[in-house]
Design a protein around this motif. Structure first.
Motif, short mmCIF file in Angstrom:
data_model
loop_
_atom_site.label_atom_id
_atom_site.label_comp_id
_atom_site.label_asym_id
_atom_site.label_seq_id
_atom_site.Cartn_x
_atom_site.Cartn_y
_atom_site.Cartn_z
N GLN A 1 11.42 90.14 52.93
CA GLN A 1 10.49 90.41 54.04
C GLN A 1 8.86 90.73 53.53
O GLN A 1 8.03 90.35 54.39
N GLU A 2 8.82 91.15 52.38
CA GLU A 2 7.61 91.83 52.13
C GLU A 2 7.45 91.84 50.72
O GLU A 2 8.36 91.90 50.02
N LEU A 3 5.84 92.01 50.33
CA LEU A 3 5.57 92.41 48.91
C LEU A 3 5.46 93.94 48.99
O LEU A 3 4.85 94.37 49.94
N VAL A 4 5.88 94.79 47.95
CA VAL A 4 5.60 96.12 47.93
C VAL A 4 4.69 96.40 46.89
O VAL A 4 4.46 96.06 45.73
N ILE A 5 3.52 97.20 47.40
CA ILE A 5 2.45 97.70 46.43
C ILE A 5 2.25 99.14 46.51
O ILE A 5 2.72 99.77 47.25
N HIS A 6 1.54 99.43 45.48
CA HIS A 6 0.95 100.78 45.21
C HIS A 6 -0.71 100.56 45.57
O HIS A 6 -1.42 99.40 44.91
N PHE B 1 4.62 102.48 47.26
CA PHE B 1 5.53 101.61 47.74
C PHE B 1 5.36 101.09 49.22
O PHE B 1 6.14 101.18 50.12
N VAL B 2 4.21 100.50 49.53
CA VAL B 2 3.64 100.21 50.82
C VAL B 2 4.26 98.24 50.94
O VAL B 2 3.93 97.62 50.23
N PRO B 3 5.04 98.43 52.10
CA PRO B 3 5.42 96.97 52.38
C PRO B 3 4.26 96.28 52.99
O PRO B 3 3.77 96.63 54.19
N ALA C 1 1.16 95.21 42.31
CA ALA C 1 2.40 94.78 43.10
C ALA C 1 3.68 95.32 42.13
O ALA C 1 3.69 95.15 41.00
N VAL C 2 4.43 96.14 42.79
CA VAL C 2 5.65 96.87 41.91
C VAL C 2 7.05 96.31 42.68
O VAL C 2 8.01 96.66 42.12
N GLY C 3 6.79 95.52 43.64
CA GLY C 3 8.18 95.20 44.21
C GLY C 3 8.24 93.79 45.23
O GLY C 3 7.00 93.65 45.62
N ALA C 4 9.32 93.30 45.48
CA ALA C 4 9.25 92.25 46.55
C ALA C 4 10.53 92.14 47.19
O ALA C 4 11.59 92.43 46.24
#
Length: 213
Positions: free
Chosen positions: A171-176, A188-190, A165-168
């Motif tokens: 609306q979504e969690l952002v993952i590699h 950077f997958v939502p 998990a690299v972001g939030a």
């Protein structure tokens, strides 16, 4: 659900668990054997066969490489990391080829002692806590079902694969995703918050920077 979440996305380098990210669809489909990955030597494995063995099992090492590159600017070879982690007890390799791991507690200790990271095992780790962790500058290895790469509407279970998990955002969690598809579900997958629960096993490892000795 998370209207108060501020958008935070860390610019983390991406690594797949195979050395050729563009070949992941072919490897997963079985139309290309992992041992035939032309970049296998970059993994640190002594042979294509050893590379193939580890490549299916080192999503956690791919996540670690991303974190190390993000904070320390280094990305040691994946199989080299896996062998170090195995020696530290984070993997248990059986004579018949079975591999137990990633074992969270010894992995966290290895990440702290070997790489100077803050590493905390969290089980349970509610999804609601992920935005605050990311906003605080952390990266989080979370256990999800591998079919998160296509947002499968009916995954057979939760967990079994590690993503970072690299972001939030609200609306979504952002993952590699180390086993995602190129130009679709690697970087950077939502993942919408309302879709995450069917994949997420509710546990993970929170990573952060410590000063290196």
């Amino acid at each position: 659900m998370r209207e108060n979440t501020e958008a935070t996305v860390h610019q983390v380098p991406y690594y797949a668990q195979w050395e050729s990210p563009e070949l992941v669809p072919d490897i997963l489909a079985g139309t290309l054997q992992a041992a035939d990955d032309p970049r296998w030597e970059q993994s640190g494995a002594p042979s294509p066969e050893e590379y193939a063995y580890w490549s299916w099992r080192i999503c956690g090492m791919a996540c670690l490489r991303m974190a190390l590159d993000h904070w320390w600017g280094v990305a040691p070879p994946a199989v080299t990391l896996a062998e170090e982690a195995r020696a530290a007890g984070a993997y248990v390799r059986h004579p018949d080829g079975r591999l137990d791991g990633l074992v969270y507690a010894p992995f966290a200790e290895y990440a702290r002692e070997r790489w100077g990271l803050a590493a905390e095992v969290r089980s349970p780790l509610p999804a609601e806590e992920l935005p605050a962790l990311v906003a605080a500058g952390r990266l989080v290895m979370i256990s999800v079902h591998p079919s998160i790469r296509t947002l499968d509407p009916h995954p057979p279970r939760q967990g079994g694969h590690l993503v970072l998990a690299v972001g939030a955002t609200p609306q979504e969690l952002v993952i590699h995703n180390p086993s995602g598809f190129p130009d679709d579900s690697q970087r950077f997958v939502p993942v919408p918050w309302d879709e995450l629960p069917r994949f997420y096993a509710g546990r993970g490892i929170v990573l952060g920077p410590h000063e290196r000795a």
